[in-house]
Design a protein around this motif. Structure first.
Motif, short mmCIF file in Angstrom:
data_model
loop_
_atom_site.label_atom_id
_atom_site.label_comp_id
_atom_site.label_asym_id
_atom_site.label_seq_id
_atom_site.Cartn_x
_atom_site.Cartn_y
_atom_site.Cartn_z
N LEU A 88 -20.60 5.18 -3.74
CA LEU A 88 -20.75 5.20 -5.20
C LEU A 88 -21.17 3.79 -5.64
N ILE A 159 -15.16 9.38 -10.36
CA ILE A 159 -14.69 8.89 -9.06
C ILE A 159 -13.72 9.90 -8.44
N MET A 167 -17.14 1.98 -2.64
CA MET A 167 -17.78 1.71 -3.93
C MET A 167 -18.46 0.36 -3.87
#
Ligand code: URA
Length: 235
Positions: A88, A159, A167
């Protein structure tokens, strides 16, 4: 709870797609018994978002008017990418191009972000990309605390749904909001931080827009990307 508050009579006022109950008559508000007060505690916005799946969350974001940015945006910019991504990437907020197109990182900074990802073997479609803010701040000013407070529950739920393995936070604003710190970006990079109760490993690097203005720092960003790749490979 409503009667305890002295709100006795209600009518449903319809906005497109959103029925809203409004008090028509209110009496004097009696003292709220402790039990009623507890039961009454309004869900925090984080709790509200926590129930949503991807489609519902996207709708919520599109309809959001929780802060003043709703008045100046062209459209919300939810996030883009692979819903099963292990990576992410989190940026700051949409810029002019993103506000126009409705997708994060599509301007010049986005082109550089794509190249940065490619440099560690990731295609844009391999990752999920989202921002701290879903609306463009006018003139790309820094987000206000009141705006990030209202908007972060959306990212938290993104998330929670994505469950990323790692991340990558790009830029000062994303790092400060995700890590709840004001330590300089230079001191946050090259370390493994963690995000949330799931302790998702989080690596910090420079924002591609900053790298466009300061190309001499690209070398450090490259170190950060390799570092992130190592952290990911370690699992
Ligand atoms: N900068 C960001 O932080 N996010 C975008 O989506 C575009 C530029």
């Amino acid at each position: 709870y409503l009667s305890a508050m002295g709100l006795e009579t209600w009518a449903v006022r319809s906005r497109p797609g959103v029925p809203v109950a409004v008090p028509v008559a209110t009496g004097p508000a009696p003292a709220i018994p402790a039990d009623a007060a507890n039961a009454a505690a309004a869900p925090t916005s984080k709790q509200r978002e926590a129930a949503y799946d991807w489609a519902q969350l996207k709708e919520r974001v599109a309809a959001c008017t929780r802060c003043g940015l709703a008045a100046t945006r062209t459209q919300t910019v939810f996030g883009v990418g692979n819903l099963h991504a292990e990576w992410l990437v989190v940026g700051e907020a949409p810029g002019a191009e993103e506000d126009r197109v409705g997708e994060p990182f599509v301007g010049r900074a986005g082109q550089l972000l794509n190249s940065m990802l490619r440099s560690i073997g990731l295609a844009r479609d391999d990752v999920y990309i989202a921002n701290v803010l879903k609306c463009r701040p006018p003139h790309n000013r820094d987000p206000l605390a009141s705006e990030t407070n209202e908007c972060l529950p959306f990212l938290d739920q993104q998330i929670a749904l994505l469950k990323p393995k790692i991340m990558l936070s790009v830029g000062r604003i994303a790092a400060h909001n995700l890590l709840r710190t004001d330590v300089s970006l230079g001191r946050l990079r090259q370390k493994v931080h963690t995000f949330g109760a799931a302790r998702v490993p989080l690596v910090v690097t420079y924002h591609p827009a900053y790298l466009l203005r300061t190309p001499a720092e690209k070398r450090k960003a490259w170190e950060d990307l390799k570092f992130a790749r190592e952290v990911f490979a370690r699992g």
